[in-house]
Design a protein around this motif. Structure first.
Motif, mmCIF file in Angstrom:
data_model
loop_
_atom_site.group_PDB
_atom_site.id
_atom_site.type_symbol
_atom_site.label_atom_id
_atom_site.label_comp_id
_atom_site.label_asym_id
_atom_site.label_seq_id
_atom_site.Cartn_x
_atom_site.Cartn_y
_atom_site.Cartn_z
ATOM 1 N N SER A 12 0.833 -1.196 0.000
ATOM 2 C CA SER A 12 0.000 0.000 0.000
ATOM 3 C C SER A 12 0.872 1.252 0.000
ATOM 4 C CB SER A 12 -0.919 -0.007 1.229
ATOM 5 O OG SER A 12 -1.670 1.171 1.275
ATOM 6 N N THR A 13 1.918 1.256 0.811
ATOM 7 C CA THR A 13 2.840 2.388 0.861
ATOM 8 C C THR A 13 3.531 2.577 -0.486
ATOM 9 O OG1 THR A 13 3.225 2.030 3.228
ATOM 10 C CG2 THR A 13 4.857 3.334 2.042
ATOM 11 N N THR A 14 3.975 1.483 -1.075
ATOM 12 C CA THR A 14 4.640 1.542 -2.380
ATOM 13 C C THR A 14 3.687 2.063 -3.448
ATOM 14 O OG1 THR A 14 6.083 -0.306 -1.791
ATOM 15 C CG2 THR A 14 5.867 0.197 -4.136
ATOM 16 N N ALA A 15 2.437 1.607 -3.424
ATOM 17 C CA ALA A 15 1.443 2.069 -4.399
ATOM 18 C C ALA A 15 1.184 3.562 -4.233
ATOM 19 C CB ALA A 15 0.145 1.279 -4.246
ATOM 20 N N ASP A 16 1.108 4.023 -2.991
ATOM 21 C CA ASP A 16 0.899 5.452 -2.744
ATOM 22 C C ASP A 16 2.079 6.276 -3.261
ATOM 23 O OD1 ASP A 16 -1.518 4.859 -1.545
ATOM 24 O OD2 ASP A 16 -0.748 5.027 0.522
ATOM 25 N N GLU A 17 3.295 5.797 -3.000
ATOM 26 C CA GLU A 17 4.495 6.501 -3.470
ATOM 27 C C GLU A 17 4.533 6.554 -4.999
ATOM 28 O OE1 GLU A 17 7.841 4.518 -1.720
ATOM 29 O OE2 GLU A 17 7.389 5.240 0.290
ATOM 30 N N LEU A 18 4.192 5.449 -5.637
ATOM 31 C CA LEU A 18 4.193 5.413 -7.097
ATOM 32 C C LEU A 18 3.129 6.341 -7.681
ATOM 33 C CD1 LEU A 18 4.794 1.614 -7.817
ATOM 34 C CD2 LEU A 18 6.385 3.509 -8.180
ATOM 35 N N ALA A 19 1.976 6.403 -7.045
ATOM 36 C CA ALA A 19 0.907 7.300 -7.513
ATOM 37 C C ALA A 19 1.359 8.753 -7.387
ATOM 38 C CB ALA A 19 -0.375 7.066 -6.718
ATOM 39 N N GLU A 20 2.013 9.087 -6.285
ATOM 40 C CA GLU A 20 2.510 10.451 -6.091
ATOM 41 C C GLU A 20 3.582 10.793 -7.127
ATOM 42 O OE1 GLU A 20 4.888 13.011 -2.702
ATOM 43 O OE2 GLU A 20 3.587 11.368 -2.048
ATOM 44 N N ARG A 21 4.506 9.867 -7.368
ATOM 45 C CA ARG A 21 5.550 10.095 -8.368
ATOM 46 C C ARG A 21 4.962 10.221 -9.766
ATOM 47 N NH1 ARG A 21 10.073 5.686 -7.232
ATOM 48 N NH2 ARG A 21 11.029 6.692 -9.026
ATOM 49 N N SER A 22 3.915 9.460 -10.042
ATOM 50 C CA SER A 22 3.247 9.544 -11.342
ATOM 51 C C SER A 22 2.603 10.916 -11.522
ATOM 52 C CB SER A 22 2.186 8.443 -11.446
ATOM 53 O OG SER A 22 1.471 8.563 -12.652
ATOM 54 N N ASP A 23 1.967 11.421 -10.470
ATOM 55 C CA ASP A 23 1.360 12.752 -10.525
ATOM 56 C C ASP A 23 2.421 13.826 -10.752
ATOM 57 O OD1 ASP A 23 -1.117 11.626 -10.111
ATOM 58 O OD2 ASP A 23 -1.191 12.107 -7.956
ATOM 59 N N GLN A 24 3.553 13.703 -10.050
ATOM 60 C CA GLN A 24 4.638 14.669 -10.206
ATOM 61 C C GLN A 24 5.193 14.628 -11.632
ATOM 62 O OE1 GLN A 24 7.417 13.558 -7.150
ATOM 63 N NE2 GLN A 24 6.271 14.585 -5.521
ATOM 64 N N LEU A 25 5.340 13.426 -12.154
ATOM 65 C CA LEU A 25 5.844 13.281 -13.516
ATOM 66 C C LEU A 25 4.873 13.890 -14.523
ATOM 67 C CD1 LEU A 25 7.959 12.189 -15.476
ATOM 68 C CD2 LEU A 25 6.760 9.993 -15.418
ATOM 69 N N GLU A 26 3.599 13.673 -14.317
ATOM 70 C CA GLU A 26 2.578 14.244 -15.195
ATOM 71 C C GLU A 26 2.645 15.772 -15.178
ATOM 72 O OE1 GLU A 26 -2.257 14.188 -15.456
ATOM 73 O OE2 GLU A 26 -1.237 12.355 -14.819
ATOM 74 N N GLU A 27 2.845 16.343 -13.992
ATOM 75 C CA GLU A 27 2.978 17.795 -13.867
ATOM 76 C C GLU A 27 4.225 18.300 -14.601
ATOM 77 O OE1 GLU A 27 2.926 18.698 -9.701
ATOM 78 O OE2 GLU A 27 0.866 17.996 -9.435
ATOM 79 N N ARG A 28 5.332 17.573 -14.466
ATOM 80 C CA ARG A 28 6.572 17.967 -15.142
ATOM 81 C C ARG A 28 6.428 17.884 -16.661
ATOM 82 N NH1 ARG A 28 11.534 14.836 -12.777
ATOM 83 N NH2 ARG A 28 12.537 16.057 -14.416
ATOM 84 N N ILE A 29 5.743 16.859 -17.135
ATOM 85 C CA ILE A 29 5.527 16.712 -18.578
ATOM 86 C C ILE A 29 4.690 17.874 -19.094
ATOM 87 C CG2 ILE A 29 4.329 15.345 -20.333
ATOM 88 C CD1 ILE A 29 5.225 12.836 -18.752
ATOM 89 N N GLU A 30 3.625 18.204 -18.388
ATOM 90 C CA GLU A 30 2.757 19.311 -18.794
ATOM 91 C C GLU A 30 3.521 20.631 -18.782
ATOM 92 O OE1 GLU A 30 -0.283 21.113 -20.480
ATOM 93 O OE2 GLU A 30 -0.182 18.947 -20.126
ATOM 94 N N SER A 31 4.325 20.840 -17.756
ATOM 95 C CA SER A 31 5.127 22.062 -17.662
ATOM 96 C C SER A 31 6.129 22.150 -18.810
ATOM 97 C CB SER A 31 5.865 22.085 -16.316
ATOM 98 O OG SER A 31 6.757 23.165 -16.256
#
Length: 97
Positions: A17-36
């Motif tokens: 569960s912790t790993t899934a949460d971390e991966l979801a957060e990193r995915s969101d950050q990556l999505e933001e960086r791609i958009e930027s």
């Protein structure tokens, strides 16, 4: 003995569960960086004062009137005799060892 198995399962579930949460957060950050980055790229492309911002690399290529641009050596167009070519052993193809 059953408590140990249940404890290991619960620990593994928590870790997943912790790993899934971390991966979801990193995915969101990556999505933001791609958009930027996309926004920055669009801004730079639209800015005529930035000389390196070419829209399409094909549009930035100089027009070449010849099929063989200067400085390009076509390896299939080299005039070499079989005697000029050596194998890996250092001998020409028709030489015997």
């Amino acid at each position: 003995m059953a408590d140990t198995g249940e404890g290991q399962i619960k620990e593994a579930e928590d870790e997943m569960s912790t790993t899934a949460d971390e991966l979801a957060e990193r995915s969101d950050q990556l999505e933001e960086r791609i958009e930027s980055t996309k926004q920055d790229w669009a801004r730079v492309q639209a800015d005529d004062s930035v000389p390196t911002a070419a829209g399409d690399w094909e549009e930035s290529e100089p027009d070449v009137e010849s099929d063989d641009p200067a400085g390009f050596d076509d390896p299939e167009n080299v005039d070499l005799d079989d005697d000029d070519l050596e194998d890996d052993d250092g001998y020409a193809d028709d030489d015997e060892e």
